[in-house]
Design an enzyme around this catalytic site. Structure first.
Site, PDB file in Angstrom:
ATOM      1  N   GLU A  54       0.591  -1.657  -0.099  1.00 29.04           N
ATOM      2  CA  GLU A  54       0.331  -0.387   0.140  1.00 29.04           C
ATOM      3  C   GLU A  54       0.992   1.362  -0.012  1.00 29.04           C
ATOM      4  O   GLU A  54       0.187   2.458  -0.552  1.00 29.04           O
ATOM      5  CB  GLU A  54      -1.044   0.215   1.391  1.00 29.04           C
ATOM      6  N   ASP A  55       1.935   1.336   0.841  1.00 31.04           N
ATOM      7  CA  ASP A  55       2.659   2.419   0.210  1.00 31.04           C
ATOM      8  C   ASP A  55       3.940   1.836   1.148  1.00 31.04           C
ATOM      9  O   ASP A  55       4.675   0.909   1.043  1.00 31.04           O
ATOM     10  CB  ASP A  55       2.168   3.289   2.157  1.00 31.04           C
ATOM     11  N   HIS A 113      -0.310   0.331   7.151  1.00 31.23           N
ATOM     12  CA  HIS A 113      -0.794   1.398   5.930  1.00 31.23           C
ATOM     13  C   HIS A 113       0.117   1.721   5.736  1.00 31.23           C
ATOM     14  O   HIS A 113       1.207   1.988   4.998  1.00 31.23           O
ATOM     15  CB  HIS A 113      -2.623   2.579   6.229  1.00 31.23           C
ATOM     16  N   ILE A 115       3.346   4.886   5.356  1.00 32.01           N
ATOM     17  CA  ILE A 115       4.763   4.638   6.207  1.00 32.01           C
ATOM     18  C   ILE A 115       5.601   5.627   5.603  1.00 32.01           C
ATOM     19  O   ILE A 115       5.586   7.124   4.778  1.00 32.01           O
ATOM     20  CB  ILE A 115       5.746   3.758   5.660  1.00 32.01           C
ATOM     21  N   ASN A 167      -4.487   8.166   7.127  1.00 30.68           N
ATOM     22  CA  ASN A 167      -4.629   7.285   5.983  1.00 30.68           C
ATOM     23  C   ASN A 167      -2.303   7.331   5.639  1.00 30.68           C
ATOM     24  O   ASN A 167      -2.061   6.470   5.962  1.00 30.68           O
ATOM     25  CB  ASN A 167      -4.999   7.902   4.888  1.00 30.68           C
ATOM     26  N   ASP A 168      -2.142   8.278   5.787  1.00 27.31           N
ATOM     27  CA  ASP A 168      -0.808   8.411   5.362  1.00 27.31           C
ATOM     28  C   ASP A 168      -0.164   9.541   6.213  1.00 27.31           C
ATOM     29  O   ASP A 168      -0.859  10.354   7.354  1.00 27.31           O
ATOM     30  CB  ASP A 168      -0.743   9.260   3.927  1.00 27.31           C
ATOM     31  N   ASN A 223      -5.266  12.008   1.589  1.00 29.31           N
ATOM     32  CA  ASN A 223      -4.965  10.182   1.190  1.00 29.31           C
ATOM     33  C   ASN A 223      -3.574  10.755   1.350  1.00 29.31           C
ATOM     34  O   ASN A 223      -3.292  10.877   2.557  1.00 29.31           O
ATOM     35  CB  ASN A 223      -5.352  10.435   0.168  1.00 29.31           C
ATOM     36  N   ASP A 268      -3.645   8.477  -4.750  1.00 31.25           N
ATOM     37  CA  ASP A 268      -3.489   7.827  -3.696  1.00 31.25           C
ATOM     38  C   ASP A 268      -2.572   8.421  -2.859  1.00 31.25           C
ATOM     39  O   ASP A 268      -1.750   9.681  -2.305  1.00 31.25           O
ATOM     40  CB  ASP A 268      -2.935   6.285  -4.414  1.00 31.25           C
ATOM     41  N   ASN A 269      -1.193   7.720  -2.447  1.00 30.12           N
ATOM     42  CA  ASN A 269      -0.071   7.769  -2.101  1.00 30.12           C
ATOM     43  C   ASN A 269       0.981   8.891  -2.617  1.00 30.12           C
ATOM     44  O   ASN A 269       0.393   8.824  -3.915  1.00 30.12           O
ATOM     45  CB  ASN A 269       0.790   6.591  -1.586  1.00 30.12           C
TER      46      ASN A 269
END
Length: 355
Positions: A54-55, A113, A115, A167-168, A223, A268-269
């Site tokens: 995810e990250d 999630h 990082i 989330n981030d 996000n 997203d990231n």
């Protein structure tokens, strides 16, 4: 009879409102978008990462730290997925190695999630900040990355009422950070209503041991977040509005909006090239497909690069696109010396040549 008429009128009005909101949500989620493949010439799937990445973030020496095994409500996940952090050497391209967690930490409920890594300029120590959702809760765990032992030493768990749907995260000190909340409500039903009615109550939160406060708000969902190489600006993914917000850090740690850049996708990231300042993001080209999560009609993947974001005319480029047959649900992308690593929420990881 009058009450029945009123109830019928109310029902019609409610149906019309819900219908209008569903159409609006489809537009916001780019539900009608058809993706044209745009593959890079030399890519391979990374062995050993089967349940998401995810990250991820790539350190100056080429070590990529990757969060995997995220279980997120409403999205497909494998019950065998185990939350962990792995490290991949971008220089050699060898298979990733799981980092062993040491200290007082419940690894069995680890659900990583977003990082971020902070390097202490005093002694070069590196600290990994991880957004963690054990038992569907929201917290941030801080580890010291001990490279020579391939371990993460758990130092601290941060919980706070303002960090309710994190989330981030981007670390700005050994125990301070900015974090995004992707929802305002914590109950799943209310989260759906929040999405349906585009309620813009999400925010960015600043945390330090001395103070915790909301420093920027008014987003339908916040996000990815990251920081400029000169540490002056933060970049925040305003995902439902298909934009990246540029925020300037003030002396009191609050944020002021500088500009917004349209990206044409649900990004997203965010990763930032420390040499060029370019922004890279793994994006969801069709958010409705991503929310539905039908693996027979899989959501695609897209990588967006933004050059010269502080100029009058930033350059937004699609670097990679796939319809989900190779890579499902991209969430992050990071370059390193002519290579590109693309991660996903719950699928695989792609290692590509850019040159």
């Amino acid at each position: 009879m009058g009450k029945l008429v009123l109830l019928a009128a109310f029902g019609v009005a409610l149906s019309a409102l819900v219908g209008e909101r569903i159409i609006a949500l489809r537009n916001l989620s780019l539900a009608s978008r058809e993706l044209t493949k745009n593959h890079l010439p030399n890519c391979r799937l990374v062995k050993g990462i089967e349940y998401g990445s995810e990250d991820l973030t790539i350190l100056e020496d080429g070590l990529a730290l990757i969060s995997t095994g995220l279980k997120y409500p409403g999205l497909p996940c494998n019950p065998d997925a185990v939350g962990k952090i792995v490290v991949l050497n971008m220089r050699s391209g060898e298979n990733p190695i799981e980092l062993k967690i040491e200290g007082d930490f419940d690894a069995s409920s680890f659900n990583p999630h977003g990082i971020s890594v902070y390097t202490d300029e005093k002694d070069g120590s590196r600290y990994l900040f991880v957004v963690n959702h054990p038992h569907s809760n929201s917290q941030v765990d801080i580890f010291k990355f001990v490279e020579e032992k391939n371990t993460l030493l758990h130092l601290k768990t941060v919980k706070h009422e303002l960090l309710h749907n994190v989330n981030d995260i981007v670390a700005v000190g050994v125990d301070s950070f900015y974090a995004t909340n992707d929802h305002y409500f914590t109950f799943e039903v209310l989260k759906l209503l929040e999405l349906l009615f585009s309620i813009s109550w999400c925010d960015v939160v600043y945390y330090s041991p001395e103070e915790v406060k909301s420093v920027a708000g008014g987003f339908p969902s916040t996000n990815g977040i990251n920081i400029s190489p000169n540490k002056r600006y933060l970049y925040v993914s305003d995902i439902m509005n298909h934009r990246i917000a540029v925020m300037e850090i003030q002396k009191d740690n609050t944020l002021s909006r500088v500009k917004e850049v349209a990206v044409g996708s649900l990004c997203d990231n965010i990763e930032v090239d420390r040499e060029t300042g370019d922004l890279w993001s793994g994006c969801h080209p069709n958010g409705m497909k991503f929310l539905i999560g039908d693996l027979n009609d899989p959501p695609g993947s897209e990588v967006i690069r933004i050059q010269n974001i502080h100029s009058e005319e930033p350059v937004v480029t699609q670097v990679y696109a796939d319809d989900g047959r190779v890579l499902i649900g991209s969430s992050v992308a990071a370059p390193y010396k002519g290579k590109l690593l693309i991660g996903t929420v719950y699928h695989k990881t792609l290692y590509c040549d850019l040159n």
